[in-house]
Scaffold this motif. Structure first.
Motif, PDB file in Angstrom:
ATOM      1  N   GLN A  39      -2.220  -4.642  -0.383  1.00 23.93           N
ATOM      2  CA  GLN A  39      -1.141  -4.186   0.488  1.00 23.93           C
ATOM      3  C   GLN A  39      -0.754  -5.362   1.373  1.00 23.93           C
ATOM      4  O   GLN A  39      -1.297  -5.563   2.461  1.00 23.93           O
ATOM      5  N   ILE A  40       0.191  -6.178   0.894  1.00 29.51           N
ATOM      6  CA  ILE A  40       0.541  -7.435   1.547  1.00 29.51           C
ATOM      7  C   ILE A  40       1.068  -7.186   2.955  1.00 29.51           C
ATOM      8  O   ILE A  40       0.752  -7.906   3.908  1.00 29.51           O
ATOM      9  N   ALA A  41       1.898  -6.170   3.080  1.00 29.42           N
ATOM     10  CA  ALA A  41       2.500  -5.762   4.346  1.00 29.42           C
ATOM     11  C   ALA A  41       2.829  -4.282   4.189  1.00 29.42           C
ATOM     12  O   ALA A  41       2.758  -3.738   3.080  1.00 29.42           O
ATOM     13  N   PRO A  42       3.195  -3.579   5.275  1.00 27.69           N
ATOM     14  CA  PRO A  42       3.505  -2.156   5.122  1.00 27.69           C
ATOM     15  C   PRO A  42       4.550  -1.859   4.059  1.00 27.69           C
ATOM     16  O   PRO A  42       4.495  -0.805   3.413  1.00 27.69           O
ATOM     17  N   GLU A  43       5.476  -2.791   3.842  1.00 21.10           N
ATOM     18  CA  GLU A  43       6.542  -2.527   2.872  1.00 21.10           C
ATOM     19  C   GLU A  43       6.336  -3.213   1.523  1.00 21.10           C
ATOM     20  O   GLU A  43       7.112  -2.978   0.586  1.00 21.10           O
ATOM     21  N   TRP A  44       5.307  -4.037   1.379  1.00 23.01           N
ATOM     22  CA  TRP A  44       5.068  -4.770   0.137  1.00 23.01           C
ATOM     23  C   TRP A  44       3.664  -4.492  -0.400  1.00 23.01           C
ATOM     24  O   TRP A  44       2.704  -4.467   0.365  1.00 23.01           O
ATOM     25  N   ALA A  45       3.561  -4.329  -1.721  1.00 25.44           N
ATOM     26  CA  ALA A  45       2.260  -4.169  -2.363  1.00 25.44           C
ATOM     27  C   ALA A  45       2.275  -4.854  -3.721  1.00 25.44           C
ATOM     28  O   ALA A  45       3.279  -4.808  -4.448  1.00 25.44           O
TER      29      ALA A  45
END
Length: 359
Positions: A277-283
């Motif tokens: 989960q790179i960031a809340p909006e990216w995986a």
């Protein structure tokens, strides 16, 4: 970490009717997109494909509080093709789950009907299968193993370990225990209903689970019996897996196997997967899988790699790009799961752009 994206096991619940004693809930999943297949029967193809990252599901869930920690429950789940609107398989409703039962905080859950077995409950819904994060149905098991000749199977080896939910056990009774110190277990039996032959067309499944914090480990076994040209065939599946989450990363490991007792064909696979989960909006997610068959399936083997990058437009909706590549031994024909026509050679590649949402 918040597993908010990929797992239709944890379906988002939207109550369309509720009262103090019980509720009926309508939920669903939708996935559509465009896929490029490098070699399907000798030619490349660009096509609309749906139900890939997640299946297209329409699900009705019900519960009624009976008091004392006991609830009456039901689950009616249908899968359908987004491109045509038709229910599948065979145009029938509620082919994925159709059961009623009791769920008690102290004694566990007892259900009756058409139900998923414990390879799905323990290993897939237990978060051990990389397909739950990367590529969905493309990342389930198939490969150059048509000689498995599984009964009622479109390719002979489509979803050969049953983890995609393609083979629920009909007319079954299922028990799942509550958790004791992190351990839980379950068992089920499907009644064949054949007069004069108690075991014909029957099925059984068992699961064992352990969860402690971010770590989980699970094992399962399933046997189903099906008449093939008047001869009883028995298919056995078993597997074990584990997962561990640390910070924004989850890693998974899975082993599954199948044996067709009628012809002696057998295949096993081992898989490693991960989600970042790179960031809340990216995986970003991916898997590596190795599959190997016995001499009945010509000792064929295959390597498979997959990757998927998702961007979340909201908590319920995401867009993604994904790819999967399979390479077999020379002389075998690659076949990624859900591609109904094998490659004309030892390799096959799929690239995909898609959109998924849930309600």
């Amino acid at each position: 970490m918040e597993m908010k994206t990929f797992c239709f096991a944890a379906s988002l619940l939207f109550a369309c009717h509720a009262n103090a004693q019980g509720s009926v809930t309508l939920t669903g999943l939708l996935d559509g997109g465009v896929s490029y297949v490098s070699n399907e029967g000798g030619s490349h193809v660009v096509k609309f494909d749906d139900g890939i990252a997640v299946p297209n599901l329409l699900r009705f869930l019900g519960k009624e509080d009976l008091g004392g920690g006991t609830r009456a429950i039901f689950d009616l789940t249908s899968q359908f093709e987004l491109g045509s609107g038709t229910f599948m398989p065979g145009g029938s409703l509620f082919t994925r789950n159709a059961f009623v039962g009791l769920d008690d905080d102290h004694f566990g859950k007892l259900t009756f009907g058409n139900q998923y077995d414990f390879l799905i409950d323990s290993l897939f819904f237990g978060l051990d299968d990389g397909a739950i994060y990367a590529q969905g149905v493309y990342d389930f098991r198939n490969g150059p193993f048509a000689k498995l000749a599984l009964p009622n199977n479109p390719t002979g080896a489509f979803d050969w370990d049953g983890m995609a939910g393609s083979r629920p056990i009909h007319s079954s009774v299922k028990y799942a225990s509550p958790s004791f110190g992190g351990f839980s277990a379950g068992a089920m039996y499907g009644f064949g209903g054949v007069a004069g032959s108690f075991g014909s067309e029957s099925g059984m499944s068992f699961g064992l689970n352990y969860v402690h914090g971010a770590f989980g480990a699970n094992a399962a076994y399933t046997q189903t019996k099906t008449a093939v040209a008047g001869v009883q065939d028995s298919v056995r599946n078993w597997g074990f897996g584990a997962h561990y989450g640390f910070g924004p990363v989850t890693v998974t490991g899975l082993y599954t196997a199948v044996r067709n007792e009628l012809n002696g064909a057998a295949v096993w696979q081992a898989e490693l997967g991960g989600l970042w989960q790179i960031a809340p909006e990216w995986a970003l997610s991916g898997t590596y899988m190795y599959m190997k068959g016995n001499k009945v399936v010509d000792n064929n083997h295959a390597h498979q790699l997959s990757a998927m990058l998702s961007y979340f437009l909201s908590k319920r909706t995401s867009v993604y790009v994904a790819s999967v590549y399979q390479r077999t031994n020379e002389g075998a024909m690659a076949q990624i799961n859900d591609v109904m026509v094998a490659s004309s050679g030892p390799s096959q590649f799929i690239g995909r752009i898609g959109l998924q949402t849930r309600f």
